[in-house]
Scaffold this active site. Structure first.
Site, short mmCIF file in Angstrom:
data_model
loop_
_atom_site.label_atom_id
_atom_site.label_comp_id
_atom_site.label_asym_id
_atom_site.label_seq_id
_atom_site.Cartn_x
_atom_site.Cartn_y
_atom_site.Cartn_z
N HIS A 93 -4.09 4.28 2.28
CA HIS A 93 -3.60 3.66 3.53
C HIS A 93 -2.36 4.34 4.49
O HIS A 93 -1.89 3.79 4.92
CB HIS A 93 -3.35 2.05 3.36
CG HIS A 93 -4.26 1.44 2.85
ND1 HIS A 93 -5.22 0.77 3.52
CD2 HIS A 93 -4.66 1.18 1.52
CE1 HIS A 93 -5.95 -0.04 2.83
NE2 HIS A 93 -5.67 0.23 1.44
N ASN A 166 -7.69 -6.54 3.57
CA ASN A 166 -8.47 -5.37 4.05
C ASN A 166 -9.35 -6.04 5.17
O ASN A 166 -9.68 -7.38 5.25
CB ASN A 166 -9.30 -4.98 2.94
CG ASN A 166 -8.84 -3.72 2.27
OD1 ASN A 166 -7.57 -3.45 2.73
ND2 ASN A 166 -9.31 -3.26 0.97
FE1 HDE Z 1 -3.54 -1.70 -2.23
N1 HDE Z 1 -1.84 -0.15 -2.26
N2 HDE Z 1 -3.77 -1.37 -4.20
N3 HDE Z 1 -5.13 -2.73 -2.07
N4 HDE Z 1 -3.41 -1.73 0.02
C1 HDE Z 1 -1.20 0.43 -1.37
O1 HDE Z 1 1.05 0.38 -1.33
C2 HDE Z 1 -3.09 -0.90 -4.88
C3 HDE Z 1 -5.91 -3.02 -3.01
C4 HDE Z 1 -3.91 -2.52 0.85
O2 HDE Z 1 -0.07 -0.99 5.83
C5 HDE Z 1 -0.14 1.10 -1.73
O3 HDE Z 1 2.91 0.82 0.07
C6 HDE Z 1 -3.30 -1.11 -6.26
C7 HDE Z 1 -6.76 -4.22 -2.56
C8 HDE Z 1 -3.29 -2.05 2.12
O4 HDE Z 1 1.50 -0.44 4.38
C9 HDE Z 1 -0.26 1.10 -3.41
C10 HDE Z 1 -4.73 -1.80 -6.26
C11 HDE Z 1 -6.59 -4.42 -1.30
C12 HDE Z 1 -2.51 -1.36 1.94
C13 HDE Z 1 -1.44 0.20 -3.50
C14 HDE Z 1 -4.90 -1.84 -5.04
C15 HDE Z 1 -5.34 -3.55 -0.75
C16 HDE Z 1 -2.24 -1.05 0.57
C17 HDE Z 1 0.13 2.46 -1.17
C18 HDE Z 1 -5.67 -2.28 -7.37
C19 HDE Z 1 -7.21 -5.41 -0.24
C20 HDE Z 1 -1.61 -0.83 3.09
C21 HDE Z 1 1.16 2.47 -0.38
C22 HDE Z 1 -4.75 -2.89 -8.48
C23 HDE Z 1 -6.67 -6.77 -0.86
C24 HDE Z 1 -0.51 -1.50 3.28
C25 HDE Z 1 1.81 1.12 -0.41
C26 HDE Z 1 0.22 -0.88 4.63
C27 HDE Z 1 -1.24 0.04 -0.10
C28 HDE Z 1 -1.85 -0.09 -4.69
C29 HDE Z 1 -5.97 -2.51 -4.40
C30 HDE Z 1 -4.84 -3.41 0.57
C31 HDE Z 1 -0.39 2.50 -4.07
C32 HDE Z 1 -2.88 -0.42 -7.65
C33 HDE Z 1 -7.89 -5.17 -3.48
C34 HDE Z 1 -3.78 -2.91 3.23
O5 HDE Z 1 0.94 0.37 -3.73
#
Ligand code: HDE
Length: 709
Positions: A93, A166
């Site tokens: 993202h 999402n």
């Molecule tokens: Fe994320 N995800 N994600 N994700 N995600 C990040 O956090 C992560 C997941 C989502 O505009 C990171 O600040 C893991 C699902 C959005 O700043 C990180 C897992 C969904 C955004 C991270 C998921 C998301 C992130 C990268 C599986 C939808 C952007 C930078 C366990 C519900 C937020 C940060 C923004 C961002 C990890 C799965 C949505 C690395 C470990 C499911 C919208 O922490």
């Protein structure tokens, strides 16, 4: 070479003292006073220590031609700060667009929760929303085929609540431990550093083909959901089940939804590809321009509520994030609205530094045991520490709660606060104003015993209730219109055609056989596979759920021109009255009008007046608009017929199923572009027909245009 004998300690001083020598040691500073903004009153330019600067253009040198002196602390401060301007981009993202706004509750959920944001009607809670793509770097384009992040930080009276979702209601994997592999597979391949922001490559599909639980999400990402027309026209989903807790400690499951007021709309694939070249910032610019114009995007906020008993009746496990609850089974209740009305003042300070964490909840909202959510509760805090570099990231203005916050955490890099007093621990008895627990109103976790026989089951297990990987994928596909099904088949054919490894292509087609036999055959034919590969074993029989029309995109586009943009192509000799009349009708219907001409300075109309243009033809192709009108003189159209940019303008508008209005003069250009008059291609005099056609896409036309899979 002439040397200056006297030491030019300050070139400026010297120049002012001895004008005759200024040819040797000119002062090229901007001289502050020379570039005063009319009517402005400029504060002095200083170093970060507040030292007023006399010269911000010349570094300190031993002679006018160097060398530069180490003593120049002003240069060093400025360059050092510059060298450290970048922080690590988000691992996923990275490419995002943020906007301020507010949330207003219209329907109280007090029966279910004590969260004030969900119970206090009419209160406007400030928020910051950030929309993003997942795979590409921060400088990648806005329109690849990709999931879009939909993250909202509500600054509530009881602390920040981050709903980090999402634009698709399910996810690829069932367990957080798989996330790094998933992301490594989708990102640029490590040996070659490409492709950027694309799933169409071997490692992604290799991983997909070995991850049957991803098949439902594969259907979604191959659908038009992943090529949205605008960030303002996307649905949003919290995905996981959360819990609402009321004052009596009763818990209800909830799924959160955002529904765009402008309706759901996507581009067509060829259009999305071309937009990436024409305007890589298409979505960010679209959001910026609509906020600047006062067209504030708005979403309904809705919930699906269900009890444990209801959940027990679902033919799948609601804790499995690869599953959704069809709206037909648990209706959406609209409880509020989000309005985005203020562009950030500074992209870095706000959009880049905003730190979302799904663990940021408020009293009355709690987590479910979804194993993906549980992993996220760890990951986001950890990532903020590495991106923002300090446990004090919550003190940055964009992250700081707007309600009072206090505790005994202390120190750390970039501590911005100056805590007072002796007490930095709890419990304490020395200070009358130290922060204390609030057992009655503070956050409590749900008191539920849903761990089953923990001792016996403990281990790295996947519940049997997570075993059905295909039924909801099948339901999604069968719920689509024939056009959308074709798009999914074509997207799969496109993506797998970019995969060089033949067994990966075959394995994916094998999975498709569980979803839909016709889909598998179409993709196999498009890839010229000699025979259908075998379907892998499915742990449980695949079920046939009733189609759910709410899963479609087509039909959810609002029959409205609100928030849309219509281009009028003009050239020298165009008829001013026709332009005015089309423009007025389009504006009255709610759309923005943009004039496109061969030269950005404008076109000289038939009556001799000059009409200035918003865009120059070759830099402003029709992919950037929702519909186009061609108002041209016969000579103008004939000249433009020789120009590929003009022919493509018309051909693409037609190919992307858009409405086209033309006046008599423009017919030569239509002919050159091989555009058939008829549905959606109408005379400028038929304004009503044009506006009706512009409110949708001409899906039937697609059959005549493209050899889709
Ligand atoms: Fe994320 N995800 N994600 N994700 N995600 C990040 O956090 C992560 C997941 C989502 O505009 C990171 O600040 C893991 C699902 C959005 O700043 C990180 C897992 C969904 C955004 C991270 C998921 C998301 C992130 C990268 C599986 C939808 C952007 C930078 C366990 C519900 C937020 C940060 C923004 C961002 C990890 C799965 C949505 C690395 C470990 C499911 C919208 O922490």
């Amino acid at each position: 070479m002439k040397q200056i004998k006297s030491k030019p300690v300050s070139v400026k001083q010297k120049a002012s003292k001895d004008k005759s020598k200024t040819q040797d040691a000119l002062h090229f500073g901007n001289g502050g006073e020379l570039h005063q903004t009319a009517g402005g009153s400029h504060p002095p330019l200083t170093t970060n220590q507040g030292l007023p600067l006399a010269d911000n253009q010349n570094s300190l040198k031993a002679t006018p031609r160097g060398p530069t002196l180490l003593e120049d602390f002003i240069l060093r401060e400025k360059i050092t700060h510059f060298d450290h301007e970048r922080i690590p981009e988000r691992i996923v993202h990275a490419r995002g667009t943020g906007v301020h706004g507010y949330f207003e509750l219209t329907h109280s959920l007090e029966r279910y929760t004590r969260a004030r944001i969900l119970t206090e009607l009419g209160v406007k809670t400030p928020l910051f929303a950030r929309f993003s793509t997942v795979a590409g770097g921060s400088g990648s384009s806005d329109t690849p085929r990709d999931v879009r992040g939909f993250a909202v930080k509500f600054y509530t009276k009881e602390g920040n609540w981050d709903l980090v979702g999402n634009n698709i209601p399910v996810f690829f994997i069932q367990d957080a431990i798989k996330f790094p592999d998933l992301i490594h597979a989708v990102k640029m391949e490590p040996d070659r550093g490409f492709p950027q922001a694309a799933t169409a490559h071997d490692t992604f599909w290799d991983y997909m083909s070995l991850t049957p639980e991803a098949m439902h999400m594969v259907m979604w990402i191959m659908s038009d959901r992943t090529i949205p027309r605008s960030l303002r026209m996307m649905e949003g989903f919290g995905i996981h089940s959360f819990r609402l807790l009321n004052d009596d400690g009763e818990s209800t499951f909830v799924k959160f939804h955002w529904r765009p007021k402008l309706g759901l709309q996507s581009t067509v694939w060829d259009e999305a590809v071309k937009i990436a070249g024409a305007d890589p910032d298409f979505h960010r610019r679209d959001m910026f321009e609509s906020i600047a114009a006062g067209n504030f995007p708005e979403w309904e906020f809705a919930v699906q509520l269900f009890t444990q008993e209801q959940a027990d009746q679902f033919p799948f496990d609601h804790l499995d994030p690869t599953k959704l609850i069809p709206e037909e089974w648990a209706p959406l209740q609209v409880i509020g609205r989000m309005v985005l009305d203020r562009w950030p003042d500074n992209f870095f300070a706000e959009t880049e530094q905003v730190a979302f964490c799904p663990s940021h909840v408020v009293p009355g909202i709690d987590f479910s045991n979804d194993p993906l959510l549980q992993g996220r509760l760890f990951s986001y805090l950890d990532t903020q520490l590495s991106r923002l570099g300090s446990p004090n990231f919550h003190q940055l203005p964009i992250n700081a709660p707007k309600c009072p916050f206090a505790n005994q955490q202390r120190d750390g890099q970039m501590q911005m606060q100056v805590p007072k007093g002796r007490v930095s621990y709890d419990p304490s008895s020395l200070a009358a104003d130290s922060a204390r627990e609030t057992p009655r109103s503070g956050f409590v976790s749900a008191a539920v015993n849903d761990h089953g026989d923990k001792e016996q089951n403990k281990g790295r297990l996947r519940p049997a209730s997570f075993a059905d990987h295909y039924s909801q994928a099948r339901q999604f596909y069968s719920s689509q219109t024939q056009f959308e099904q074709t798009h999914i088949a074509s997207a799969l054919a496109f993506e797998l055609s970019k995969v060089d490894t033949l067994h990966v292509r075959a394995a994916m087609v094998g999975h498709l056989r569980h979803i839909d036999a016709d889909l598998a055959q179409r993709v196999a034919d498009a890839l010229a596979l000699e025979k259908l590969p075998p379907a892998p074993p499915s742990a449980v029989p695949v079920q046939n759920f009733k189609p759910s029309p709410a899963l479609r995109t087509i039909g959810k586009m609002k029959p409205s021109l609100d928030g849309r943009t219509v281009a009028i192509l003009v050239a020298d000799g165009s008829d001013g009255a026709t332009i005015t009349s089309i423009a007025q009708a389009v504006r009255a219907a709610g759309a923005t009008v943009k004039i496109v001409a061969p030269k950005v300075g404008g076109a000289k109309l038939a009556d001799g007046t000059l009409l200035s243009a918003d865009g120059q033809l070759s830099g402003t192709p029709s992919v950037m608009f929702d519909a186009v009108a061609l108002v041209l003189s016969r000579e103008g159209a004939e000249t433009l017929s020789q120009d590929a940019a003009a022919v493509d303008f018309v051909r693409d508008a037609y190919g992307h199923l858009k409405a086209i209005a033309f006046d008599r003069g423009a017919e030569a250009l239509l002919d050159q572009a091989h555009v058939q008059k008829g549905a959606g291609v109408v005379k400028t005099s038929a304004k009503a027909a044009f506006l009706t056609a512009a409110k949708t896409r001409q899906w039937e036309r697609e059959k005549t245009l493209r050899m889709l899979a």
